[in-house]
Design a protein around this motif. Structure first.
Motif, PDB file in Angstrom:
ATOM      1  N   ARG A 195       0.825  -1.219   0.000  1.00  0.00           N
ATOM      2  CA  ARG A 195       0.000   0.000   0.000  1.00  0.00           C
ATOM      3  C   ARG A 195       0.861   1.272   0.000  1.00  0.00           C
ATOM      4  O   ARG A 195       0.521   2.268   0.620  1.00  0.00           O
ATOM      5  CB  ARG A 195      -0.966  -0.030   1.177  1.00  0.00           C
ATOM      6  N   ILE A 196       1.951   1.208  -0.717  1.00  0.00           N
ATOM      7  CA  ILE A 196       2.765   2.395  -0.992  1.00  0.00           C
ATOM      8  C   ILE A 196       2.651   2.696  -2.476  1.00  0.00           C
ATOM      9  O   ILE A 196       2.754   1.789  -3.318  1.00  0.00           O
ATOM     10  CB  ILE A 196       4.244   2.157  -0.621  1.00  0.00           C
ATOM     11  N   TYR A 197       2.445   3.973  -2.808  1.00  0.00           N
ATOM     12  CA  TYR A 197       2.194   4.372  -4.188  1.00  0.00           C
ATOM     13  C   TYR A 197       3.004   5.622  -4.543  1.00  0.00           C
ATOM     14  O   TYR A 197       3.502   6.322  -3.659  1.00  0.00           O
ATOM     15  CB  TYR A 197       0.699   4.660  -4.395  1.00  0.00           C
ATOM     16  N   TYR A 198       3.113   5.840  -5.838  1.00  0.00           N
ATOM     17  CA  TYR A 198       3.746   7.074  -6.307  1.00  0.00           C
ATOM     18  C   TYR A 198       2.903   7.686  -7.416  1.00  0.00           C
ATOM     19  O   TYR A 198       2.489   6.981  -8.363  1.00  0.00           O
ATOM     20  CB  TYR A 198       5.160   6.825  -6.836  1.00  0.00           C
ATOM     21  N   VAL A 199       2.647   8.994  -7.310  1.00  0.00           N
ATOM     22  CA  VAL A 199       1.917   9.739  -8.333  1.00  0.00           C
ATOM     23  C   VAL A 199       2.841  10.831  -8.859  1.00  0.00           C
ATOM     24  O   VAL A 199       3.355  11.644  -8.084  1.00  0.00           O
ATOM     25  CB  VAL A 199       0.628  10.371  -7.765  1.00  0.00           C
ATOM     26  N   GLY A 200       3.044  10.847 -10.157  1.00  0.00           N
ATOM     27  CA  GLY A 200       3.922  11.872 -10.727  1.00  0.00           C
ATOM     28  C   GLY A 200       4.032  11.718 -12.228  1.00  0.00           C
ATOM     29  O   GLY A 200       3.162  11.132 -12.882  1.00  0.00           O
ATOM     30  N   ALA A 201       5.111  12.254 -12.777  1.00  0.00           N
ATOM     31  CA  ALA A 201       5.354  12.201 -14.217  1.00  0.00           C
ATOM     32  C   ALA A 201       6.807  11.816 -14.448  1.00  0.00           C
ATOM     33  O   ALA A 201       7.653  11.971 -13.568  1.00  0.00           O
ATOM     34  CB  ALA A 201       5.033  13.552 -14.857  1.00  0.00           C
ATOM     35  N   ASP A 202       7.092  11.311 -15.659  1.00  0.00           N
ATOM     36  CA  ASP A 202       8.424  10.833 -15.995  1.00  0.00           C
ATOM     37  C   ASP A 202       9.329  12.014 -16.332  1.00  0.00           C
ATOM     38  O   ASP A 202       9.150  12.677 -17.357  1.00  0.00           O
ATOM     39  CB  ASP A 202       8.323   9.876 -17.191  1.00  0.00           C
ATOM     40  N   ALA A 203      10.307  12.281 -15.462  1.00  0.00           N
ATOM     41  CA  ALA A 203      11.184  13.441 -15.658  1.00  0.00           C
ATOM     42  C   ALA A 203      11.950  13.356 -16.967  1.00  0.00           C
ATOM     43  O   ALA A 203      12.269  14.384 -17.578  1.00  0.00           O
ATOM     44  CB  ALA A 203      12.154  13.556 -14.482  1.00  0.00           C
ATOM     45  N   ARG A 204      12.245  12.154 -17.422  1.00  0.00           N
ATOM     46  CA  ARG A 204      12.939  12.006 -18.702  1.00  0.00           C
ATOM     47  C   ARG A 204      12.114  12.624 -19.834  1.00  0.00           C
ATOM     48  O   ARG A 204      12.655  13.316 -20.714  1.00  0.00           O
ATOM     49  CB  ARG A 204      13.188  10.524 -18.989  1.00  0.00           C
ATOM     50  N   GLU A 205      10.807  12.391 -19.793  1.00  0.00           N
ATOM     51  CA  GLU A 205       9.927  12.936 -20.827  1.00  0.00           C
ATOM     52  C   GLU A 205       9.945  14.462 -20.824  1.00  0.00           C
ATOM     53  O   GLU A 205       9.954  15.099 -21.878  1.00  0.00           O
ATOM     54  CB  GLU A 205       8.504  12.423 -20.614  1.00  0.00           C
ATOM     55  N   SER A 206       9.966  15.057 -19.622  1.00  0.00           N
ATOM     56  CA  SER A 206       9.973  16.528 -19.556  1.00  0.00           C
ATOM     57  C   SER A 206      11.254  17.090 -20.162  1.00  0.00           C
ATOM     58  O   SER A 206      11.240  18.122 -20.845  1.00  0.00           O
ATOM     59  CB  SER A 206       9.818  17.008 -18.107  1.00  0.00           C
TER      60      SER A 206
END
Length: 352
Positions: free
Chosen positions: A149-160
């Motif tokens: 029950r550990i999660y991460y919400v974000g975006a791929d920094a490589r893509e940015s």
């Protein structure tokens, strides 16, 4: 059957719209005063920010406040959202997490000060059986996988980084004569970097330049310097470079918009006929204004509202014991896409 969720915070204690900083002040007061004991039918969410001074993080926090109100009006339930500012101190943030757990929060949202602290926070949450959602600052995979029950919400920094580099590549191809001030066929640039060792800083720096060179453009790095995501630090760094390199700077890459705006501040203080091309990341409101004004060539939209929505949807599903409606990659990750922003598509983002 859905459980009715009650809040210990009355509607009158919600901050007026547009009053920046009041959500954190409100949360701090609630944390200090308490709510008169745990209420079993109340969803309590503790949100730990690495710093409220970061424009993008402040935007995410404000979006979370809006998402709570939307969830309340849409479901008839009440939700208590506590928010704490870590002020870039991991020890401070750790104390705040301990306080959230002691007060019986049901879900934690954590924007890490130091990603190496993720394991300690994960173990604390698991010991209390409290789901933990990291956001924006990605822990290493081993820490995410410590508990189901550990999660991460974000975006791929490589893509940015790739999108930022493509903005520069497109500008070079569209008007090389203007951008190549020296006329040597080489793109001279400086790089304003975020925190040393931060994965977003490292990946954006690497892949922004790689996108340009993969496009067949030869580049020359004049300088790179850490500015810690900070506008004032970026202004100071840029002012130094302007003295050293002058018109030789053709492009300023900035790992985020606050630093790009710092570069603009420095340029505005030293009037000149031509500015270097400047690109940032996040698409914050001040950055979009700079794009509209022609000071910032472009930025990369980091979907703060989408991240806040995904976190709320996941928190509500966990609270209700339901399967999350959002897609979980590898059972732990929610990824949101980046999008490039220039004056050509600016209106779409201003409307948001």
């Amino acid at each position: 059957m859905r459980r009715r969720i009650k809040s210990c915070c009355s509607p009158s204690c919600r901050p007026p719209a547009g009053r920046r900083g009041l959500p954190v002040l409100l949360a701090a007061l609630v944390l200090l005063s308490g709510c008169g004991g745990r209420k079993d039918d109340s969803l309590r969410i503790g949100t730990a920010l690495y710093t409220q001074d970061d424009t993008f993080i402040s935007t995410v926090a404000q979006n979370l406040e809006w998402m709570v109100r939307e969830a309340e009006s849409g479901t008839g339930n009440k939700i208590t959202l506590f928010t704490a500012d870590g002020k870039s101190s991991q020890s401070t943030q750790m104390d705040q997490v301990d306080r959230f757990l002691a007060r019986g929060c049901d879900v934690l949202f954590v924007n890490l000060v130091d990603r190496t602290a993720a394991a300690v926070i994960a173990d604390k949450a698991e010991a209390e059986g409290v789901p933990l959602i990291f956001f924006n600052r990605q822990p290493v995979a081993e820490d995410i996988q410590r508990w189901e029950r550990i999660y991460y919400v974000g975006a791929d920094a490589r893509e940015s980084g790739e999108l930022q580099g493509k903005l520069v590549l497109d500008a070079w191809r569209a008007d090389r004569e203007t951008l190549d001030r020296s006329g040597d066929g080489i793109l001279q640039y400086v790089m304003l970097e975020g925190e040393p060792g931060h994965q977003d800083s490292l990946l954006r720096t690497e892949y922004a330049v790689k996108a340009v060179t993969d496009g067949g453009v030869e580049v020359e790095k004049l300088a790179n310097e850490t500015a810690n995501w900070n506008r004032a630090q970026a202004a100071a760094r840029t002012a130094q470079w302007l003295e050293e390199f002058g018109e030789g700077i053709e492009v300023i890459f900035a790992n985020n918009d606050d630093m790009a705006l710092g570069a603009i501040d420095a340029l505005a203080d030293t009037p000149r006929d031509r500015w270097p091309l400047i690109v940032g990341v996040d698409a914050t409101a001040p950055a979009l204004e700079a794009v509209a004004a022609g000071q910032l060539y472009g930025t990369v939209h980091n979907d703060g509202r989408g991240q806040a929505q995904a976190m709320m949807d996941l928190a509500l599903a966990l609270w209700e014991g339901e399967e999350p409606a959002v897609e979980l990659v590898e059972g732990h990750y929610i990824w949101l896409p980046y999008r490039a922003v220039t004056r050509e598509n600016l209106e779409e983002f201003l409307e948001q």
